[in-house]
Design a protein around this motif. Structure first.
Motif, PDB file in Angstrom:
ATOM      1  N   GLN A  65      40.396  16.280  30.713  1.00  0.00           N
ATOM      2  CA  GLN A  65      41.631  15.791  31.337  1.00  0.00           C
ATOM      3  C   GLN A  65      42.362  14.899  30.350  1.00  0.00           C
ATOM      4  O   GLN A  65      41.723  14.247  29.501  1.00  0.00           O
ATOM      5  N   HIS A  66      43.666  14.865  30.433  1.00  0.00           N
ATOM      6  CA  HIS A  66      44.443  13.840  29.736  1.00  0.00           C
ATOM      7  C   HIS A  66      45.650  13.536  30.611  1.00  0.00           C
ATOM      8  O   HIS A  66      46.293  14.444  31.124  1.00  0.00           O
TER       9      HIS A  66
ATOM     10  N   LYS B 285      46.359  17.787  22.815  1.00  0.00           N
ATOM     11  CA  LYS B 285      45.668  17.632  24.114  1.00  0.00           C
ATOM     12  C   LYS B 285      46.008  18.823  25.020  1.00  0.00           C
ATOM     13  O   LYS B 285      45.162  19.330  25.749  1.00  0.00           O
ATOM     14  N   TRP B 286      47.268  19.238  24.985  1.00  0.00           N
ATOM     15  CA  TRP B 286      47.665  20.427  25.768  1.00  0.00           C
ATOM     16  C   TRP B 286      46.808  21.622  25.350  1.00  0.00           C
ATOM     17  O   TRP B 286      46.213  22.312  26.177  1.00  0.00           O
TER      18      TRP B 286
ATOM     19  N   ILE C  37      43.107  21.231  26.456  1.00  0.00           N
ATOM     20  CA  ILE C  37      42.900  21.374  27.912  1.00  0.00           C
ATOM     21  C   ILE C  37      43.024  22.842  28.327  1.00  0.00           C
ATOM     22  O   ILE C  37      42.213  23.356  29.099  1.00  0.00           O
TER      23      ILE C  37
ATOM     24  N   ASN D 189      39.701  24.323  29.871  1.00  0.00           N
ATOM     25  CA  ASN D 189      39.804  24.444  31.331  1.00  0.00           C
ATOM     26  C   ASN D 189      40.204  25.841  31.789  1.00  0.00           C
ATOM     27  O   ASN D 189      39.966  26.194  32.939  1.00  0.00           O
TER      28      ASN D 189
ATOM     29  N   LYS E 270      50.061  15.064  34.651  1.00  0.00           N
ATOM     30  CA  LYS E 270      48.895  15.928  34.390  1.00  0.00           C
ATOM     31  C   LYS E 270      49.349  17.352  34.078  1.00  0.00           C
ATOM     32  O   LYS E 270      48.798  18.321  34.606  1.00  0.00           O
TER      33      LYS E 270
ATOM     34  N   TYR F  40      46.635  19.872  32.680  1.00  0.00           N
ATOM     35  CA  TYR F  40      45.552  20.078  33.652  1.00  0.00           C
ATOM     36  C   TYR F  40      46.042  20.929  34.834  1.00  0.00           C
ATOM     37  O   TYR F  40      45.390  21.892  35.240  1.00  0.00           O
TER      38      TYR F  40
END
Ligand code: NAD
Length: 274
Positions: A108-109, A120-121, A124, A128, A166, A169
């Protein structure tokens, strides 16, 4: 046979005896809760995830001893497709054909979209969402050939509704639900089911970290984040437990789950009913 004899035979019956299960991200939190429940039901396990090697080894041994099942561990980094294929090959080598795949690993971020780091994108989406695709692709043909398979994708209430800050996510978890439905339709006549479990807030290390991140994003204390941000979405005002998620996963893997496929099963205290 007397009623008593029948009853005690039912009590010791473990519906997943002889089944082989991989649970990704099972060194912690929800994945560990699911692994514990599947092992209690008799499944042979392949654990995966990061963490302190000594602690992971203790978890592996405890699960095996308590439940009388074989428990293996793969350290595969699920952001890397070739490592996912290696994990599946390792599982087949040490445990046999895979009956149950639980795609649970997740990260998660939390940040406003204008400040959301591109790295981070990418991470994730890789862990995920894409990892579930790669793992399913590697196990599905063999499950279909054998006429049995249970694929469980741990999505989230955020696979059905959004919250601010988010973006990656929420996008990944909505994607997981789309993937789940597609796999369910492609497998509908093969004995393989594919479902998504959509928890609301569950008390795990991922949530503990998020509380600190949310406190920064909203400029609030951590206590306020729990009461005024997290649990305001959850009408029953309590965190779900990893045992509750484990129990649902085990049910889906057992005989009662045979006709449940393509479903997004919420464990969110009413969050997405609003
Ligand atoms: P957690 O942080 O306790 O566990 C995450 C697990 O994933 C750990 O075992 C970690 O080592 C593993 N992992 C992370 N990156 C990995 C990688 N690149 N390769 C292999 N393993 C990796 O988190 P959790 O709360 O138990 O979350 C588990 C799943 O449940 C996630 O998919 C999360 O999105 C989902 N979920 C959690 C909640 C919640 O409230 N905790 C709610 C909804 C959905």
């Amino acid at each position: 046979m007397s009623m008593t004899a029948t009853k005690s035979a039912t009590t010791v019956h473990r519906p997943l005896e002889g089944r082989v299960a991989i649970v990704t991200g099972s060194t912690s939190g929800i994945g560990l809760g699911i692994a514990e429940s599947l092992a209690e039901q008799g499944a042979t396990l392949v654990l995966n995830g990061f963490g302190d090697p000594a602690e992971i080894e203790r978890t592996r041994q405890t699960l095996a001893t308590l439940n009388g099942v074989a428990v293996h561990y793969s350290p595969a980094d699920l952001s890397m497709p070739d490592k996912i294929c290696e994990m599946i090959a390792f599982a087949r080598d040490v445990a046999g054909p895979i009956d149950i795949l639980v795609n649970n690993a997740g990260i998660q971020h939390v940040a406003p979209i204008g400040e959301f780091p591109t790295a981070k994108w990418d991470a994730i989406l890789a862990v995920n969402l894409s990892s579930a695709f790669h793992a399913i692709k590697a196990v599905l043909p063999q499950m279909a050939e054998r006429g049995y398979g249970r694929i469980i994708n741990v999505a989230s209430a955020h696979g059905l509704v959004a919250s601010p800050f988010k973006s990656a996510y929420v996008a990944a978890k909505h994607g997981v639900i789309g993937l789940t439905k597609t796999v369910a339709l492609e497998s509908a006549r093969t004995g393989v089911t594919c479902n998504a479990i959509c928890p609301g807030y569950v008390w795990t290390p991922l949530v503990e970290k998020q509380i600190a991140d949310q406190a920064r994003a909203h400029n609030m204390t951590e206590e306020k984040v729990i009461t005024d941000v997290l649990l305001t979405s959850q009408p029953n005002r309590r965190f779900a437990s990893v045992e509750e998620i484990g129990a649902l996963a085990s049910f889906l893997c057992g005989p009662g789950g045979a006709s449940i496929t393509g479903a997004s099963l919420t464990v969110d205290g009413g969050w997405t009913a609003q």
